[in-house]
Design an enzyme around this catalytic site. Structure first.
Site, PDB file in Angstrom:
ATOM      1  N   ASP A 141       0.858  -1.183   0.000  1.00  0.00           N
ATOM      2  CA  ASP A 141       0.000   0.000   0.000  1.00  0.00           C
ATOM      3  C   ASP A 141       0.895   1.234   0.000  1.00  0.00           C
ATOM      4  OD1 ASP A 141      -1.775  -2.077   0.558  1.00  0.00           O
ATOM      5  OD2 ASP A 141      -3.051  -0.829   1.832  1.00  0.00           O
ATOM      6  N   LYS A 204      -6.844   3.277  -3.461  1.00  0.00           N
ATOM      7  CA  LYS A 204      -7.278   3.306  -2.063  1.00  0.00           C
ATOM      8  C   LYS A 204      -7.472   4.750  -1.642  1.00  0.00           C
ATOM      9  CE  LYS A 204      -5.259   2.063   2.464  1.00  0.00           C
ATOM     10  NZ  LYS A 204      -4.192   1.318   3.153  1.00  0.00           N
ATOM     11  N   LYS A 240     -10.226   0.143  -2.671  1.00  0.00           N
ATOM     12  CA  LYS A 240     -10.159  -0.031  -1.213  1.00  0.00           C
ATOM     13  C   LYS A 240     -10.452   1.274  -0.487  1.00  0.00           C
ATOM     14  CE  LYS A 240      -6.992  -1.233   2.576  1.00  0.00           C
ATOM     15  NZ  LYS A 240      -5.639  -1.676   2.968  1.00  0.00           N
TER      16      LYS A 240
END
Lengths: 304, 290
Positions: A141, A204, A240
């Protein structure tokens, strides 16, 4: 598609966002009536999509091990529960998490690139990412450089994502836009497009360190970016939302939204995740309520 | 042209706000002559759930306030209530009290709040103890609030019954979810406005109106409610439901209009006793004097 072509395309075609329209559309997702049986399916699906997260300065190996146990054993008193999709930790904790979860299918996600601010030189970010992958992370991430993005250096942001993608190897790359710092929905859309074209596997919303985090409005705009990319290239990108989704109700609203924009193909943990730490317990309590008819108490569920 | 009177909407009180019931339902409350008095929220079990969530959230900071501070907050409620005395007299009269009883009731309510405000920083000393034990330990017991307490307000009283049951719960550091009297709900909501304008933090007290039999089982079964307080008759119906989390049930029956219907035990009953064994050393050959 090469970089200059992609950036040109983003500059020319990345649409302006109608904020009022987005708010209206999002409000409608929250009024869907979900019947009991579907609700139960939805709750279990939400559990299986969680990236159980601990990203704090005070994280210890003990805390991470406990969380990994929870990831695999959400609540043993309820049979037939799925496990969460992944755990999400700092690079220094990846080895411990990987060790704890080696017997399971649960993915190890690591934040990287000087999370959460991203204010570090590129070579440090690359080293950060390589370290996490070498320690056993199966998902990375990363955060984008919001400062560069806001000063218009899209090319720099694009290159950085592409470079980190190269370092990932087999690990899937989630690109955190930190929408709370991007100020407008237009920017959210533009950053989504840059991330997608630069090679993100997932986009995300947030680090969870900044408010507002994953509002349904920004998630909606990002889902729309994924849909447009899919319509023009046929390639799927994951989504996400992270930060602020702490209730089962909000999770179900998000699932409704994904289903109505992207369709049921995205309703698996391969393509949709919730970044959350307290969501799991609320979903478990809702499952308990559905099964027994009695409202539950947090006292009876593990904290980690 | 004559002026149209503006009637008050009686809404429920959850988490420091006055929402309408989640269910959108209402019922009509009549006066003694069967004339409609007000439209009142007919709360659902989801409102009960929301109220309990709010009460749980407020519990930590309310129970951790210093005893002296809680005492000040309770006293402030009495001050605010005094200022709205006439409104309560009017509401009580509308609901069937004679003017003299109404005055007696509001005065007693104010005095009772001050009474419990006074207890806030004193019940702990009286209810706690140092216990004699046969080993070198300093052994002491202290009182701790139970947590979220459900209060089923007495049915035949609009104000004094509710105040009599609520104040000792608050004085002891608990938070409360109140089911107001079904047929006499007006003062409960107006009292919530008093709480709201005093220094009681949002969520510490939550007030629901509606059909008691519809909400009491949900409240009794709720795993996050630690105790239930009410009159014998109203608690009798929910004993079975409250077994699951070993909820504490306290029934208090009294003529609440009697000035003696108050006391320390109303506070200490709704407390858990925590006993601690603390090792002590024998110094200089002297044994402990505890």
């Amino acid at each position: 598609m090469n970089k200059s072509l992609a950036l040109e395309k983003i500059r020319a075609f990345s649409p302006q966002i109608d904020k009022v329209g987005v708010e209206e559309r999002v409000a409608r997702f929250q009024t869907r009536s979900i019947k009991n049986e579907s609700k139960m399916q939805g709750l279990k699906l939400a559990l299986s999509m969680i990236d159980l997260t601990t990203l704090e300065g005070k994280d210890t190996p003990g805390k991470v091990k406990q969380m990994c146990y929870k990831a695999a054993h959400l609540h043993d008193a309820y049979p037939d529960l799925p496990t969460v999709a992944a755990v999400c930790v700092y690079p220094s904790m990846v080895r411990i998490a990987a060790q704890a979860l080696k017997e399971t299918q649960i993915q190890i996600a690591s934040v990287s690139t000087a999370f959460p601010s991203g204010q570090a030189p590129l070579d440090v970010k690359i080293r950060d990412t390589e370290f996490a992958v070498a320690e056993g992370a199966t998902e990375i991430d990363m955060v984008i450089s919001r400062g560069k993005f806001l000063s218009g250096e899209y090319s720099y942001v694009f290159d950085e994502i592409a470079k980190i993608k190269e370092c990932c190897g087999k690990a899937r790359l989630k690109v955190i836009l930190e929408t709370g710092e991007l100020a407008t929905l237009d920017n959210v859309r533009k950053a989504s497009d840059i991330a997608i074209y630069a090679g993100a596997d997932f986009i995300k919303t947030s680090t969870g360190k900044i408010q507002p985090a994953a509002t349904m409005q920004v998630t909606y705009v990002m889902l729309q970016a994924i849909k447009d990319y899919f319509d023009s290239t046929g390639k799927m990108i994951g989504m996400k939302p992270a930060g602020g989704i702490s209730t089962a109700k909000l999770a179900l609203h998000n699932l409704v939204m994904v289903n109505e924009i992207l369709g049921p193909t995205w309703l698996t943990n391969e393509w949709f995740r919730f970044g959350a730490s307290s969501l799991a317990n609320d979903v478990l309590m809702q499952i308990g309520k559905s099964q027994t008819g009695i409202y539950q108490s947090a006292d009876y569920f593990t904290i980690d | 042209m004559s002026r149209l009177e503006i009637l008050k909407t009686y809404k429920i009180y959850i988490g420091g706000q006055f929402p309408r019931t989640e269910s959108g339902r209402y019922y009509v409350v009549n006066d003694q002559q069967d004339q409609p008095l007000a439209n009142v929220c007919l709360s659902s079990r989801k409102d009960v759930r929301n109220a309990v969530v709010a009460a749980r959230k407020a519990f930590g900071s309310w129970s951790e306030k210093t005893a002296f501070n809680r005492s000040q907050v309770l006293y402030r409620i009495a001050e605010m209530l005094e200022g709205r005395r006439d409104q309560f007299i009017q509401e009580l009269t509308k609901q069937g009290s004679s003017p003299s009883t109404a005055i007696q009731e509001i005065d007693l309510a104010i005095d009772r709040i001050v009474y419990y405000a006074g207890w806030c920083d004193k019940y702990q000393q009286i209810g706690s103890s140092v216990n004699p034990v046969a080993s070198s330990h300093f052994n002491f017991s202290v009182l701790e609030p139970m947590g979220v307490v459900g209060i089923i307000a007495p049915q035949n009283s609009s104000l004094i019954g509710l105040v009599s049951l609520l104040m000792p719960v608050l004085a002891g550091g608990n938070t409360a979810v109140i089911l107001a009297s079904e047929n006499l709900p007006l003062c409960a909501i107006t009292f919530a406005e008093v709480l709201h304008s005093s220094d009681v933090p949002g969520g510490v007290v939550n007030v629901l109106t509606g059909k008691t039999t519809e909400m009491d089982t949900t409240l009794a079964a709720h795993m996050d409610v630690n105790a239930l307080v009410g009159e014998q008759q109203s608690l009798g119906c929910v004993q079975v439901e409250s077994v699951e989390n070993l909820k504490r049930l306290f029934s208090f029956d009294a003529d609440w209009m009697n000035s003696n219907a108050q006391g320390l035990h109303f506070i200490t009953d709704i407390q858990e006793v925590k006993t601690t064994w603390h090792p002590i050393e024998n110094i200089g050959g002297a044994s402990s004097s505890y």
